[in-house]
Scaffold this active site. Structure first.
Site, mmCIF file in Angstrom:
data_model
loop_
_atom_site.group_PDB
_atom_site.id
_atom_site.type_symbol
_atom_site.label_atom_id
_atom_site.label_comp_id
_atom_site.label_asym_id
_atom_site.label_seq_id
_atom_site.Cartn_x
_atom_site.Cartn_y
_atom_site.Cartn_z
ATOM 1 N N ALA A 79 2.069 -0.463 10.799
ATOM 2 C CA ALA A 79 1.735 -1.821 10.418
ATOM 3 C C ALA A 79 0.900 -1.796 9.146
ATOM 4 O O ALA A 79 0.501 -0.731 8.689
ATOM 5 C CB ALA A 79 0.941 -2.504 11.530
ATOM 6 N N MET A 80 0.628 -2.993 8.621
ATOM 7 C CA MET A 80 -0.115 -3.082 7.363
ATOM 8 C C MET A 80 -1.064 -4.274 7.386
ATOM 9 O O MET A 80 -0.678 -5.378 7.746
ATOM 10 C CB MET A 80 0.894 -3.191 6.208
ATOM 11 C CG MET A 80 0.252 -3.341 4.845
ATOM 12 S SD MET A 80 -0.732 -1.865 4.412
ATOM 13 C CE MET A 80 -2.013 -2.645 3.416
ATOM 14 N N GLU A 81 -2.287 -3.996 6.940
ATOM 15 C CA GLU A 81 -3.392 -4.948 7.101
ATOM 16 C C GLU A 81 -3.520 -5.980 5.979
ATOM 17 O O GLU A 81 -4.632 -6.435 5.694
ATOM 18 C CB GLU A 81 -4.695 -4.138 7.191
ATOM 19 C CG GLU A 81 -5.146 -3.437 5.879
ATOM 20 C CD GLU A 81 -4.719 -1.982 5.758
ATOM 21 O OE1 GLU A 81 -3.710 -1.603 6.391
ATOM 22 O OE2 GLU A 81 -5.380 -1.236 5.022
ATOM 23 N N ASN A 82 -2.418 -6.395 5.346
ATOM 24 C CA ASN A 82 -2.483 -7.392 4.276
ATOM 25 C C ASN A 82 -3.414 -8.544 4.660
ATOM 26 O O ASN A 82 -3.371 -9.025 5.785
ATOM 27 C CB ASN A 82 -1.095 -7.969 4.022
ATOM 28 C CG ASN A 82 -0.051 -6.888 3.954
ATOM 29 O OD1 ASN A 82 -0.116 -6.015 3.112
ATOM 30 N ND2 ASN A 82 0.888 -6.927 4.884
ATOM 31 N N GLU A 104 0.844 -1.186 0.000
ATOM 32 C CA GLU A 104 0.000 0.000 0.000
ATOM 33 C C GLU A 104 0.885 1.244 0.000
ATOM 34 O O GLU A 104 1.869 1.270 0.750
ATOM 35 C CB GLU A 104 -0.902 0.034 1.237
ATOM 36 C CG GLU A 104 -1.901 1.173 1.153
ATOM 37 C CD GLU A 104 -2.855 1.240 2.354
ATOM 38 O OE1 GLU A 104 -2.793 0.384 3.240
ATOM 39 O OE2 GLU A 104 -3.647 2.185 2.370
ATOM 40 N N HIS A 147 -6.421 -2.152 15.162
ATOM 41 C CA HIS A 147 -6.643 -1.370 13.946
ATOM 42 C C HIS A 147 -6.461 -2.250 12.705
ATOM 43 O O HIS A 147 -7.333 -2.293 11.829
ATOM 44 C CB HIS A 147 -5.673 -0.189 13.926
ATOM 45 C CG HIS A 147 -5.768 0.668 12.715
ATOM 46 N ND1 HIS A 147 -6.461 1.863 12.681
ATOM 47 C CD2 HIS A 147 -5.262 0.521 11.474
ATOM 48 C CE1 HIS A 147 -6.366 2.396 11.493
ATOM 49 N NE2 HIS A 147 -5.640 1.603 10.722
ATOM 50 N N GLU A 148 -5.340 -2.946 12.650
ATOM 51 C CA GLU A 148 -5.068 -3.762 11.455
ATOM 52 C C GLU A 148 -6.079 -4.899 11.345
ATOM 53 O O GLU A 148 -6.551 -5.223 10.258
ATOM 54 C CB GLU A 148 -3.638 -4.317 11.476
ATOM 55 C CG GLU A 148 -2.534 -3.283 11.654
ATOM 56 C CD GLU A 148 -2.628 -2.091 10.729
ATOM 57 O OE1 GLU A 148 -3.154 -2.220 9.606
ATOM 58 O OE2 GLU A 148 -2.170 -0.990 11.140
ATOM 59 N N GLU A 151 -9.554 4.376 6.444
ATOM 60 C CA GLU A 151 -8.713 4.780 7.580
ATOM 61 C C GLU A 151 -9.502 5.524 8.656
ATOM 62 O O GLU A 151 -9.338 5.268 9.847
ATOM 63 C CB GLU A 151 -7.508 5.593 7.113
ATOM 64 C CG GLU A 151 -6.533 4.801 6.228
ATOM 65 C CD GLU A 151 -6.032 3.503 6.858
ATOM 66 O OE1 GLU A 151 -6.190 3.327 8.071
ATOM 67 O OE2 GLU A 151 -5.488 2.653 6.113
HETATM 68 N N1 B3K Z 1 -2.915 0.916 5.754
HETATM 69 C C1 B3K Z 1 -1.562 1.075 6.225
HETATM 70 C C2 B3K Z 1 -0.929 2.228 5.532
HETATM 71 C C3 B3K Z 1 0.363 1.946 4.877
HETATM 72 C C4 B3K Z 1 0.664 2.944 3.790
HETATM 73 C C5 B3K Z 1 2.083 3.308 3.724
HETATM 74 N N2 B3K Z 1 2.382 4.176 2.646
HETATM 75 C C6 B3K Z 1 -1.512 1.259 7.708
HETATM 76 C C7 B3K Z 1 -2.824 1.368 8.370
HETATM 77 O O1 B3K Z 1 -3.435 2.408 8.363
HETATM 78 O O2 B3K Z 1 -3.322 0.413 8.884
HETATM 79 ZN ZN ZN Z 2 -5.307 1.801 8.758
#
Ligand code: B3K
Ligand code: ZN
Length: 891
Positions: free
Chosen positions: A274-277, A133, A309-310, A332
Site C-alpha cells: 500500500a501507499m500512504e499518499n 514513491e 501502517h499507512e 519506515e
Molecule cells: N511507502 C510505501 C512504499 C512504496 C515504495 C514502492 N517503491 C509503502 C509503505 O511502506 O507504506
Molecule cells: Zn511504510
C-alpha cells in the site's frame, strides 16, 4: 527500455551517494496540476510556483526531473520558451538562466495504459491510479521530484463521466462540474505542503463505504473506502482497523489526523502492499479486502497492520518526511515499529513478537548475510526501488524498538513528541530523530548510531560459569559483526542484552546483583546489560542456586546469540522461563539441535533417530493446560525450512526437508491422540470473527491437523476432508485444502482443488491462494505444475500479486523443488526475471532474490545458479535488475 537503462556493454548506471547530498537549487511552493485523463494519452498540465532555495547560490540552474514524458509546451511567467532556452535529456529538463522566482508551465502527454512498471500514472482494471514513491512522479510531469521539496497542491481531474465517474486526489474537493463531450471535472486542494512522492490520483468506476471518526479535539473526519462494486462487502474489517488505528495513535502517540477526509482505494495491480499518499492511501487489494469466506486469519491481520501502517505514516512520513531517500528508514523503521506495537495491542502481544522476530531472523538475517546486504541507512544506491528492503523496514523497526527500551516508554514518547513538533512540515534526517531521543533522555547515542551505518547481523557469543562456593555467575559476552560487501571492518555496537537468571532448583528468576555499580544501575532500569565493547564480563553475585541464563529476552536486539545450552537446559527453559518469547525460543533451539543431528544423519545415510527429549517437551506442551492458545500454537510449530537453512553453514535443502519431515512425523506418531484431542477441543461452529480468541483456536486446530496429516492418518484425512467441505471460513478451508494438496492423496485433493478453482474463478485474491497452495507442494511434480499454471488463462506476468502467488511462492516456499539438482527451477526463475525485467523492473529485481543467495549452497548448485545469473546479465537490463545481478555476481 527505461530512460536510465543502459546496456552494461555501453555504460553502467551510476550510483547516487549520500555524501553528494545538496539542497535543491529551486523549491516548489505551490503546484497546480490538471489531468485530462485518457488511457493511452493523458495530457498533464502543470503550473509550478518555484523559487530559488535560500541555501543555493545563483549559479545553479533549474533542473527538473522527467522521464517518458512527451513535452508539448513550456513557458516561464507566461512566456513560451524557445528551443535553446531549455535542455532536455532522458531524465531531466534544465533551464540554465531562470529567474529567482518563477511560474513554470508545462504540458506533457503520457501513456498510462502501457505503463506496466506500475510507477507513475497507470491503468489497473480500467481504473487510473498512481504510485509515486520513490521517484514515480517524474513519470507524470516535470518536477523537482525529491522529498525535500514540499509544496501545496491543487489538482484538477478531467474524465469521461461514464467511464470515470469517480475522480479522487489528495486533500479536499473544492469544485466540480460538467464539461462538454460527456466529460466532468473535480478540483482537489491539499493544504499541507508535501513532497511529490505523496501525490495521488484515482479515477474510475468505484463505489465507497463511508464512516466517521471524531478526533480527540472533536473534529469530525469523513472516512471512505473505495473499491470496485464487486468488493463492496469486503471493506468492513479495513474500516474497523482504520478507526482503531486513528484512536490508537491519539492515545499512544498523541497524534491526531489533520484533514477533513481520509480515503483508501483498493487496486488489483500494485507493486507493494500500500501507499500512504496524503489523505488518499492507495492499497493493493490484497492488503485491504477481507471477507470470512475469501480471506484467512493471516490476511485479516495483515490488513489490520497495513491499514494502520499507512495511516501512521500521516505523521511519521508525511507531516515529517525524509530529506533524501537514504533516510528512508526514518519513516519506515519508525512506522513499522508503530504498526507492530498497534497489532500487539490489538491481538496477542507475545505471538506478534514471535511472528515479527521469526520473519526478521529468517528473511532479514539472510539479506544481511547475502550480497545485497546494506546498512539501515545505505550510503549509495543505483536504484532506490531496490532499497525497500527488510533491512530498511524490519531491522529499522528493531533499532527504534531498542531506543524505546533504552529510554523507557515515557522518555521515548517525549522524544517522539519533540521530533514531531520540532520538524513538523520539514524533510529531515535520521540524526534529527535520534537527536531528539538523545536530547530528552540525556543518553549518549553516538555509538548507538552505528546501527544505522553498519550492515550485517551482529553475533554475540555468550559463555557463563557458576562458582558454587562464591555464589557467583560470570557471564561473558563477546560481539562481532561479520564483514559485508563494502564493509570489511566492523566496529562494536551498543547492544542492549536483556537477561534473566533462572534458578535450576526453583525455576524462578533469581535476583540480579552485579558487582559493577554502573552495570547494576542499567540492569535496574529493565534487566538490560549494555554491551558496548567487543567483550565484557558481568559478574552476578549472591546466588544460592545454579542458574541457567535467559539471554536476549524479548529479542532485545537484532543479533544472533549463541550460548552452549544443553538440551536439558532448553527443556527446562521451555517450562520455566518467565519471558514468553524466550520460552518459545528455547523450544525452537531444542528442536534445532535435534534437527541438526537428523540433517547430519540424512547426509551420512545413517538411520534417523528422534531425540526423546523433544518428544517429551512436546508432550508437556500438549498435556499442560494453558490459557494462551495463541502462544501454544507457535510453540508447536517447528522452525521453518527457511529458518533451518539460515542456521546451516552450507544449505542442504533435501536434508533439511527430510529432517524436518521426520521430526514432524515422529511427533505425530508418538502424540497422535494428543493432537487429535487438541483438534477436537478447538473445533467451533461459532460465527467467524477475526478476534484473538478465535484466531488462536483456529491456529491450534490447524497445527494439530498438520501433524495428523504428516503421517496421513486416516482420521486426519477424514477431518481435513470434512473441514474443507464444511466451508466455514477461508482459514479452515485453505488449511485443509493445502494439507490435502500437499499429501499423496490426489484422489481427495484433485476434486477439491477443482471445485475450489471453479467456485472462486471470479475472485482474484482467492485465486492467488489457489495458485500458491498448488505450487508449494513438496512432491516432485511441483515444477511441472508451475509451468502448467503459468499457461493458465488467469495467470499474467503483468499482475504482481499473481506473480508473487505463483512464482514467488514456488521459489520462496518450495525449496526442495526450486533447488532441484537439474537446475530447472533456477532456469524457470531466470526466464521469468528476463520477461519481468521488460514489464516491471521493480518486481523483477525482487523476485530474483533466491538466485542471489547462491553462495549458501553446494558447489554444484552454486554453478547452476550463477549460470542463470550470467544469463540474465547478458540481457538489456533495467537499472533495478542490473544492480541486484551485479552485486550477486560480485560476491
Ligand atoms: N511507502 C510505501 C512504499 C512504496 C515504495 C514502492 N517503491 C509503502 C509503505 O511502506 O507504506
Ligand atoms: Zn511504510
Amino acid at each position: 527500455m527505461s530512460t536510465t537503462n543502459m546496456s552494461p556493454a555501453t555504460s553502467e548506471p551510476r550510483p547516487t551517494y549520500l555524501s553528494d547530498y545538496r539542497p535543491p537549487a529551486y523549491r516548489a511552493t505551490h503546484t497546480e496540476l490538471k489531468f485530462d485523463l485518457a488511457p493511452s494519452s493523458t495530457r498533464v498540465t502543470a503550473l509550478l510556483h518555484l523559487e530559488r532555495h535560500p541555501d543555493s547560490s545563483g549559479e545553479r540552474p533549474l533542473v527538473l526531473h522527467g522521464e517518458k514524458l512527451s513535452l508539448q509546451r513550456i513557458a516561464i511567467d507566461g512566456q513560451e520558451l524557445q528551443e535553446g532556452e531549455y535542455r532536455l535529456d532522458e531524465e531531466t529538463l534544465t533551464i540554465e538562466h531562470a529567474p529567482d522566482r518563477l511560474r513554470l508551465e508545462t504540458e506533457v502527454d503520457i501513456d498510462p495504459a502501457s505503463n506496466t512498471a506500475l510507477q507513475g500514472l497507470y491503468v489497473s482494471n480500467g481504473m487510473f491510479c498512481t504510485q509515486c514513491e520513490a521517484e514515480g512522479f517524474r513519470r507524470i510531469t516535470f518536477y523537482p521530484d525529491r522529498p525535500d521539496v514540499m509544496a501545496t497542491f491543487s489538482t484538477t481531474l478531467i474524465g469521461d463521466q461514464q467511464q470515470l465517474p469517480v475522480l479522487l486526489s489528495n486533500g479536499n474537493p473544492v469544485e466540480r462540474g460538467e464539461l462538454p463531450n460527456g466529460k466532468h471535472f473535480v478540483t482537489w486542494e491539499d493544504p499541507f505542503p508535501k513532497p511529490s512522492y505523496l501525490f495521488a490520483l484515482v479515477a474510475g468506476q468505484l463505489e465507497k463505504v463511508e464512516d466517521r471518526f471524531t478526533t480527540m479535539s472533536g473534529r469530525e473526519v469523513l472516512l471512505e473506502i473505495w473499491v470496485e462494486p464487486a468488493n463492496i462487502d469486503k471493506t468492513e474489517h479495513a474500516m474497523r482497523s482504520l478507526k482503531a488505528a486513528m484512536k490508537w495513535d491519539e492515545e499512544t502517540y498523541g497524534r491526531e489526523y489533520d484533514l477533513d477526509r481520509f480515503m483508501i482505494v483498493a487496486v488489483d495491480d500494485f507493486n507493494m502492499g500500500a501507499m500512504e499518499n496524503k489523505g488518499l492511501n492507495i492499497f493493493n487489494s490484497a492488503a485491504v479486502l477481507t471477507h470470512p469466506h475469501t480471506a484467512t486469519d493471516a490476511a485479516f491481520q495483515r490488513v489490520e497492520g497495513v491499514v494502520a501502517h499507512e495511516y501512521f505514516h500521516n505523521w511519521s512520513g508525511n507531516r515529517v518526511t525524509c530529506r533524501d531517500w537514504f533516510q528512508l528508514s526514518l519513516k519506515e523503521g519508525f512506522t513499522v515499529f508503530r504498526d507492530q506495537s498497534f497489532s500487539a495491542d490489538m491481538n496477542s502481544a507475545p505471538v506478534k513478537r514471535i511472528e515479527d522476530v521469526s520473519f526478521l531472523r529468517t528473511a532479514q538475517f539472510a539479506e544481511d548475510a547475502g550480497p545485497t546486504a546494506h546498512p539501515v541507512r545505505p550510503d549509495h544506491y543505483i536504484e532506490i526501488t531496490n532499497f525497500y528492503t527488510l533491512t530498511i523496514y524490519e531491522k529499522g523497526a528493531e533499532i527504534v524498538r531498542m531506543l524505546r527500551h533504552l529510554l523507557g516508554w515515557e522518555t521515548f514518547r517525549k522524544g517522539s513528541d519533540l521530533y514531531f513538533e520540532r520538524f513538523d512540515g520539514q524533510a529531515v534526517t535520521i540524526e534529527d530523530f535520534v537527536g531528539c531521543m538523545a536530547e530528552v533522555s540525556g543518553h549518549d547515542l553516538d555509538q548507538f548510531m552505528r546501527w544505522y551505518s553498519q550492515a550485517g547481523t551482529p553475533e554475540i557469543d555468550a559463555i557463563g560459569e557458576y562458582d558454587y562456593a562464591k555464589g557467583e555467575y560470570r557471564l561473558t559476552l563477546r560481539q562481532r559483526t561479520p564483514a559485508t560487501p563494502d564493509q570489511p571492518d566492523k566496529q562494536s555496537l551498543h547492544i542492549p542484552v536483556r537477561v534473566g537468571l533462572v534458578g535450576t532448583k526453583s525455576g524462578e528468576d533469581l535476583t540480579l546483583t552485579l558487582e559493577n555499580p554502573e552495570d547494576q544501575e542499567n540492569l535496574d532500569k529493565g534487566g538490560v546489560l549494555h554491551l558496548r565493547e567487543e567483550e565484557q564480563t558481568f559478574v552476578f553475585t549472591g546466588l544460592n542456586e545454579a542458574p541457567i541464563p535467559s539471554l536476549l529476552r524479548g529479542f532485545s536486539a537484532p543479533a544472533r546469540l549463541r550460548f552452549p545450552y544443553g538440551r536439558d537446559d532448553l527443556a527446562f527453559l521451555l517450562k520455566h522461563d518467565s519471558d514468553g518469547f524466550n520460552r518459545w525460543d528455547a523450544g525452537q533451539r531444542l528442536a534445532m539441535l535435534a534437527l541438526e543431528d537428523l540433517i547430519a544423519a540424512h547426509r551420512n545415510g545413517v538411520e534417523k533417530v528422534m531425540d526423546p527429549r523433544v518428544t517429551e517437551a512436546f508432550r508437556g506442551l500438549l498435556t499442560t493446560p494453558t490459557d494462551d492458545k495463541a502462544v501454544l500454537a507457535e510453540m508447536l510449530t517447528l522452525p521453518s525450512e527457511a529458518y533451518i537453512a539460515e542456521q546451516q553453514p552450507v544449505v542442504d535443502v533435501d536434508a533439511i526437508h527430510a529432517a524436518r519431515t521426520f521430526v514432524k512425523q515422529s511427533l505425530a506418531g508418538a502424540l497422535r491422540d494428543e493432537f487429535l484431542a487438541l483438534y477436537q477441543a478447538n473445533r467451533s461452529d461459532a460465527e467467524y470473527a477475526p478476534d484473538a480468541e478465535q484466531i488462536a483456536a483456529r491456529s491450534l486446530k490447524n497445527v494439530a491437523l498438520s501433524y495428523l496429516m504428516s503421517i496421513e492418518d486416516d482420521e486426519g484425512i477424514a477431518l481435513a476432508g470434512q473441514q474443507f467441505e464444511a466451508d466455514h471460513n477461508m482459514t479452515d478451508v485453505r488449511a485443509a485444502l493445502t494439507l490435502l494438496v500437499h499429501s499423496s492423496r490426489g484422489d481427495i485433493a484433485d476434486p477439491a482443488l477443482r471445485a475450489f478453482g471453479e467456485k472462486w474463478a471470479h475472485d482474484p485474491l482467492v485465486m492467488d491462494q489457489w495458485f500458491s497452495l498448488q505450487v508449494t507442494r513438496p512432491q516432485s511434480d511441483a515444477l511441472d505444475r508451475v509451468k502448467y499454471l503459468m499457461a493458465h488463462p488467469a495467470f499474467s506476468l503483468k499482475n504482481p500479486n499473481r506473480v508473487r502467488a505463483l512464482i514467488g511462492a514456488f521459489v520462496g516456499q518450495n525449496r526442495v523443488n526450486f533447488h532441484r539438482l537439474d537446475g530447472a527451477g533456477y532456469e524457470l526463475l531466470a526466464d521469468v526475471v528476463i520477461e519481468l525485467n521488460k514489464l516491471n523492473p521493480e518486481i523483477a529485481a525482487r523476485i530474483i532474490t533466491p538466485l542471489t543467495r547462491w553462495q549458501r549452497f553446494d558447489e554444484e548448485r552454486q554453478a547452476l545458479m550463477k549460470a542463470q545469473l550470467e544469463r540474465i546479465r547478458a540481457e538489456d537490463l533495467s537499472p533495478n535488475v542490473y544492480e541486484v545481478v551485479e552485486k550477486a555476481l560480485a560476491a
